[in-house]
Design a protein around this motif. Structure first.
Motif, mmCIF file in Angstrom:
data_model
loop_
_atom_site.group_PDB
_atom_site.id
_atom_site.type_symbol
_atom_site.label_atom_id
_atom_site.label_comp_id
_atom_site.label_asym_id
_atom_site.label_seq_id
_atom_site.Cartn_x
_atom_site.Cartn_y
_atom_site.Cartn_z
ATOM 1 N N LEU A 34 0.750 -1.129 -0.125
ATOM 2 C CA LEU A 34 -0.060 0.077 0.123
ATOM 3 C C LEU A 34 0.970 1.367 -0.061
ATOM 4 N N GLN A 35 1.942 1.227 0.768
ATOM 5 C CA GLN A 35 2.784 2.406 0.781
ATOM 6 C C GLN A 35 3.479 2.680 -0.643
ATOM 7 N N ALA A 36 3.968 1.152 -1.173
ATOM 8 C CA ALA A 36 4.446 1.624 -2.605
ATOM 9 C C ALA A 36 3.390 2.205 -3.481
ATOM 10 N N ALA A 75 3.981 10.370 -4.155
ATOM 11 C CA ALA A 75 5.365 10.719 -3.730
ATOM 12 C C ALA A 75 5.037 10.867 -2.276
ATOM 13 N N HIS A 76 4.456 9.953 -1.733
ATOM 14 C CA HIS A 76 4.029 10.084 -0.275
ATOM 15 C C HIS A 76 5.066 9.513 0.658
ATOM 16 N N HIS A 128 11.863 7.963 -1.150
ATOM 17 C CA HIS A 128 10.943 8.022 -2.195
ATOM 18 C C HIS A 128 11.745 7.422 -3.460
ATOM 19 N N THR A 129 10.749 6.394 -4.219
ATOM 20 C CA THR A 129 11.307 5.760 -5.185
ATOM 21 C C THR A 129 10.980 6.562 -6.754
ATOM 22 N N ALA A 130 12.027 6.483 -7.666
ATOM 23 C CA ALA A 130 11.449 7.016 -8.992
ATOM 24 C C ALA A 130 10.847 5.912 -9.689
ATOM 25 N N TRP A 131 9.512 5.847 -9.598
ATOM 26 C CA TRP A 131 8.987 4.753 -10.082
ATOM 27 C C TRP A 131 8.609 4.667 -11.673
#
Length: 473
Positions: free
Chosen positions: A441-443, A450-451, A465-468
């Protein structure tokens, strides 16, 4: 009779009348007032041998009371309470006490407490549980407000309250709106408890049991560890026959449940404080769904599912439902207590959860034998983080869970709705699961908004934060 009364009550509906008779029976003279004078006269005339003083105006009522005056309101929650208080204010003297004994929202009680305190009066918001029988014979009373006001009312409250092992089922709950808050949670637990019993009934009915056979089961349960007021009255209700048709009364009652709002207030408060009360939530939603009778009738002919008939060993089913009901009932109480603990910390109320469980053992609607174990759990550890972790309840839930799972699975596979049983079991499984699926859920949240998130391999409190990858439509 004395020239002046010890106590006064405004509002002579069923609860008010019975509380008056209870107070009078303990040796107090009581003045009474009702908006309609005929009701006052009829009530007093019907009890001519009692120390009751009828009054026909608010001014006459106030003048009939000894000082400091002790005035209890038993009127409909909301605007009616404010209207009566407005009438009383010009007539009262400093330190007179006004007690609201209805099911008022605790935030209204806090507002009224501040309002009357500023004018030099004292205010008590007192939850009263037990229905008309409890009001007459001894209710559970949950008064909130200043400790000095409690001391002034203590002789009357302790005399009229239910008694368990010689102890009165009343205590000073805490300041401000704490008393009405605890009564609200009591009612939320009551919603959960009642719905769970109804789901047990649904399972027995699906197994082809008659109303009398079910009554026998509930009567037997009431002799054991499920002993409680609600189990007791369920057996009596199932045994009742309609004098007109001879059929079980319960079979003739329309399946549309009512509610007066305290269950919904509990849900709203839980949401405001991020506390999960899924059993109580399921019970409130079940009542709402029951009210949608026309839609359910239409859907029943269009939506398919398994036939709700159980071909099972009845004695095995009864034993399994007993264990599932016991475990689920515990969670209804546990969730309510968890919410009370959270609010107590937030409001600095210093609620005594063991003491509250103790005064619920008699008089009130949710009185039950296992409240003794709840009281003992909080007496042994006042800082207990959750009732489920107390030794007695931890062992009970671990022992009962297999039957609990089988009951929920049986109901699901046969299309029998058991929302409170299911919600209780899911709550239990969620709380005992070390790693839930909230990582995914966080992903998702970080992907679209960008939470950010925390990592299991980094110190707590660090956010990432990941650059998805880009989504291509």
């Amino acid at each position: 009779m004395n020239n002046l009364s010890d106590f006064g009550l405004i509002g002579l509906a069923v609860m008010g009348q019975n509380l008056v008779l209870n107070v009078e029976s303990r040796g107090f003279q009581v003045s009474v007032y009702n908006r309609t004078g005929d009701a006052t006269d009829a009530f007093v005339a019907a009890h001519a041998d009692k120390k009751l003083v009828p009054t026909h105006t608010v001014a006459e009522f106030v003048q009939s009371l000894s000082k400091p005056r002790r005035v209890m309101l038993m009127v409909k929650a909301g605007a009616a309470v404010d209207a009566v208080i407005e009438q009383l204010i010009p007539l009262l003297d400093a330190n007179d006490i006004v007690i609201d004994g209805g099911n008022s929202l605790f935030t209204d009680t806090e507002r009224r407490d501040a309002w009357l305190t500023a004018k030099g009066f004292r205010f008590i918001g007192a939850g009263v549980s037990g229905g008309e029988e409890g009001a007459r014979k001894g209710p559970s009373i949950m008064p909130g407000g200043p400790a000095s006001s409690w001391e002034a009312m203590r002789p009357i409250f302790e005399s009229i309250a239910a008694k368990v092992d010689g102890a009165p089922c009343v205590m000073h709950i805490g300041p401000g709106g704490a008393g009405h808050y605890v009564k609200m949670i009591h009612n939320g637990i009551e919603y959960g408890d009642m719905q769970l019993i109804c789901e047990a009934y649904s399972l027995f009915k699906a197994a082809g049991m008659t109303a009398d056979e079910m009554a026998d089961v509930f009567d037997a349960w009431n002799e054991g560890d499920l002993h409680s007021y609600l189990i007791q009255i369920t057996g009596k209700a199932l045994r009742q026959r309609d004098p007109e048709t001879g059929q079980p009364m319960v079979d003739l009652i329309l399946d549309k449940a009512g509610q007066k709002g305290t269950g919904q207030w509990t849900l709203m408060n839980a949401a405001d404080n991020a506390v999960v009360v899924s059993t109580i939530n399921a019970a409130v939603e079940a009542r709402v769904l029951s009210s949608m009778k026309a839609l359910r009738v239409a859907a029943s002919s269009q939506l398919s599912g398994p036939e709700a008939t159980l071909e099972v060993d009845r004695q095995q089913l009864i034993a399994q439902v007993h264990d599932a009901l016991y475990a689920s009932k515990v969670l209804s109480y546990a969730q309510g207590l968890d919410l009370m603990r959270t609010m107590s910390d937030k409001k600095d109320w210093a609620l005594d959860l063991g003491g509250i469980a103790s005064i619920w053992r008699g008089g009130c609607i949710i009185r039950a034998r296992f409240l003794n174990h709840i009281t003992e759990a909080y007496r042994a550890d006042p800082t207990l983080p959750h009732l489920m972790l107390a030794p007695f309840f931890k062992n009970l839930l671990n022992t009962n869970q297999q039957a609990w799972r089988e009951v929920v699975a049986l109901a699901a596979s046969h299309g029998i709705p058991v929302p409170a049983f299911s919600a209780s079991l899911s709550y239990f499984d969620s709380l005992r699961t070390e790693r839930l699926s909230a990582n995914l859920l966080q992903a998702q949240r970080d992907f679209f908004g960008a939470h950010t998130y925390e990592r299991v391999d980094k110190p707590a409190g660090q956010w990432f934060h990941t650059a998805w990858p880009e989504v291509i439509e």
